[in-house]
Design an enzyme around this catalytic site. Structure first.
Site, PDB file in Angstrom:
ATOM      1  N   LYS A  88       0.843  -1.190   0.000  1.00  6.73           N
ATOM      2  CA  LYS A  88       0.000   0.000   0.000  1.00  6.73           C
ATOM      3  C   LYS A  88       0.879   1.242   0.000  1.00  6.73           C
ATOM      4  O   LYS A  88       1.945   1.244   0.615  1.00  6.73           O
ATOM      5  CB  LYS A  88      -0.909   0.026   1.238  1.00  6.73           C
ATOM      6  CG  LYS A  88      -1.708   1.318   1.408  1.00  6.73           C
ATOM      7  CD  LYS A  88      -2.465   1.363   2.720  1.00  6.73           C
ATOM      8  CE  LYS A  88      -3.125   2.725   2.923  1.00  6.73           C
ATOM      9  NZ  LYS A  88      -3.870   2.811   4.193  1.00  6.73           N
ATOM     10  N   GLU A  97      -8.855  12.338  12.116  1.00  6.91           N
ATOM     11  CA  GLU A  97      -8.021  11.215  12.563  1.00  6.91           C
ATOM     12  C   GLU A  97      -7.142  11.620  13.739  1.00  6.91           C
ATOM     13  O   GLU A  97      -6.271  12.499  13.616  1.00  6.91           O
ATOM     14  CB  GLU A  97      -7.155  10.707  11.410  1.00  6.91           C
ATOM     15  CG  GLU A  97      -6.419   9.417  11.757  1.00  6.91           C
ATOM     16  CD  GLU A  97      -6.063   8.578  10.541  1.00  6.91           C
ATOM     17  OE1 GLU A  97      -5.517   7.483  10.719  1.00  6.91           O
ATOM     18  OE2 GLU A  97      -6.339   9.023   9.408  1.00  6.91           O
ATOM     19  N   GLU A 116     -12.004  10.821  -4.991  1.00  5.61           N
ATOM     20  CA  GLU A 116     -11.894  10.798  -3.531  1.00  5.61           C
ATOM     21  C   GLU A 116     -11.068  11.976  -3.024  1.00  5.61           C
ATOM     22  O   GLU A 116     -11.406  12.607  -2.007  1.00  5.61           O
ATOM     23  CB  GLU A 116     -11.272   9.484  -3.076  1.00  5.61           C
ATOM     24  CG  GLU A 116     -11.130   9.372  -1.557  1.00  5.61           C
ATOM     25  CD  GLU A 116     -10.510   8.054  -1.126  1.00  5.61           C
ATOM     26  OE1 GLU A 116      -9.640   8.084  -0.223  1.00  5.61           O
ATOM     27  OE2 GLU A 116     -10.878   6.999  -1.681  1.00  5.61           O
TER      28      GLU A 116
END
Length: 484
Positions: free
Chosen positions: A232, A277, A468
């Protein structure tokens, strides 16, 4: 490391064996006695701190932000609670890979020389510092143009106003020996309230990589993952905004704190945003981290109970691509916290966090801290250093992902996606990841860079990732009143 008091200008930076710049002298002045050593001298600065309870503030999300007197704002606010500060009693700037450790050590030295009278004794009362740190150990910027660019900053304000539930307080901080600094009642009157100004007309332009070209960067990331080089990578892009008038951080904070009250609205040294976050919170021996990875866009006007909204939430919760991305992030946070904890709780499955612009897969990782060196628990800042960068903002494995980011992203992230938050006198504090954020130019307050990033795995689609990223830019566009 650079340490400077408000109103004082350090000497000339020099190199040190660790690669961290330090100042070799303070400004030339008449010799002083040991009792009047200049702030930041080897014995460290001496602070006198007083916290008292105050009348409660209005029960609005912006009540704390509304107390800020000018645009040089320090803030950490969520659901109307948190901290705001103004003025600078002390400022520490750190550099390179040692930016966290140097800041933590500087903070411990400040604590050793502080006289604190705290009548409130709540998290955030007493002596606190606000901080912001760069994402990367190195900067791809032009070193010849800005050789002393700091990659971390801790700021001790002169005044702090805090609220937690029904308790409100004010802290004043004075630097002993700083004759130019106001004290007592003069400290509050030294910062008269200035009217909040709006940015006026705002125009947007492509940043380092044009929006039309960014899918190619994502496609390269996907190709490298598919070869087995890594699992990733998180790739980011920026958009440059230019306002008609100089930007007032209070205006931005007010809009963010109102519209995104479930996020942590922050402002530290030109870095402003509303992050969903939480990298780490440490409080009385307990630690928590909210991990976000996996995103789906919400349509405008959706309510949490709308059938379409619930359908999209279910779609996100079942998405194998997003679940894989989320698992990498949770594993990295749990592994980083484990050495500091005697016990931990890592939920088996994430929940769906609903925000005005997007939904995220979210997991709250919690633990009980163990005593480390010297018989004391690690500070929140040292925990933030251990957790950064998580797979949520970098990738897996970390070293390979960071190398690929440096190679193909084409962007100077600066303090985007780095830790931002506050630390208290007992080491407790809260540090978020500087997401849904922007950085106001230090040379032109009409210019600001907006950032957004996306987690890329083998199943990612470049055009979907671009969409996104546009959704993640929405909070700061809203704060500016800008349209694409």
């Amino acid at each position: 490391m650079i340490a400077s008091p408000s109103g004082g200008t350090p000497g000339t930076p020099t190199g040190s064996p660790s690669g961290i710049s330090v100042y070799d002298s303070w400004p030339a002045e008449a010799p002083t006695t040991s009792d009047e050593a200049p702030p930041g001298a080897p014995n460290g600065p001496l602070l006198v701190v007083r916290t008292v309870a105050t009348d409660d503030l209005p029960g609005t999300p912006t009540a704390l932000v509304d107390r800020l007197p000018d645009t040089n704002a320090l803030a950490w606010v969520r659901h109307g609670d948190g901290l705001v500060g103004w003025g600078e009693a002390l400022r520490f700037e750190t550099f390179g890979p040692g930016r966290f450790a140097d800041a933590d050590e500087a903070w411990r030295q400040v604590l050793d020389n502080a006289v604190v009278h705290d009548d409130v004794n709540l998290p955030g009362s007493g002596l606190v510092a606000f901080g912001s740190f760069a994402f990367d150990d190195v900067s791809p910027g032009d070193e010849a143009e800005d050789p002393a660019r700091a990659s971390g900053v801790l700021i001790v304000p002169r005044v702090v106003v805090g609220r937690r539930g029904e308790r409100t307080w004010m802290t004043t901080i004075s630097l002993v020996g700083d004759r130019s600094a106001p004290v007592g009642e003069d400290l509050l009157s030294a910062y008269p309230r200035q009217p909040v100004t709006e940015p006026g007309r705002v125009t947007l332009a492509d940043g380092a990589v044009a929006a039309a070209d960014w899918p190619a960067v994502v496609a390269e990331g996907i190709a490298r993952i598919q070869t087995g080089e890594l699992e990733k990578v998180v790739l980011a892009r920026d958009v440059v905004a230019t306002a008609e008038h100089p930007l007032d951080t209070r205006h931005l904070l007010g809009r963010l704190a109102s519209a995104y009250d479930a996020c942590w609205a922050f402002s530290v040294d030109g870095m402003v945003g509303a992050t969903p976050e939480l990298l780490v919170r440490s409080e009385k021996g307990l630690v928590a981290s909210r991990v976000l990875a996996g995103t789906i866009r919400r349509e405008h006007g959706m309510a949490d109970a709308d059938d379409a909204d619930l359908l999209r939430a279910a779609q996100l919760a079942r998405s194998s691509k997003d679940l894989e991305e989320h698992e990498f992030a949770v594993r990295s946070v749990a592994a980083a916290l484990e050495p500091y904890c005697s016990s931990m709780n890592v939920p088996e499955a994430p929940f769906v966090l609903h925000l005005p612009n997007v939904m995220h897969l979210a997991t709250d990782v919690t633990g009980v801290l163990t005593d480390q060196r010297g018989g004391r628990a690690p500070s929140s800042l040292s925990l933030a250093a251990a957790l950064h960068p998580s797979a949520a903002v970098c990738g897996t494995p970390t070293t390979a992902a960071r190398s690929l980011i440096r190679e193909i992203e084409g962007l100077d992230r600066a303090r985007y996606a780095g830790p931002v938050g506050w630390v208290g006198a007992d080491g407790d504090g809260e540090w978020g990841i500087a997401l849904r954020s922007a950085e106001i130019s230090a040379t032109d307050p009409r210019h600001i860079r907006l950032f957004a990033g996306c987690g890329i795995v083998a199943a990612s689609d470049p055009q979907a990732e671009l969409a996104e990223s546009e959704a993640k830019l929405e909070p700061m566009r809203y704060a500016l009143g800008a349209v694409s």
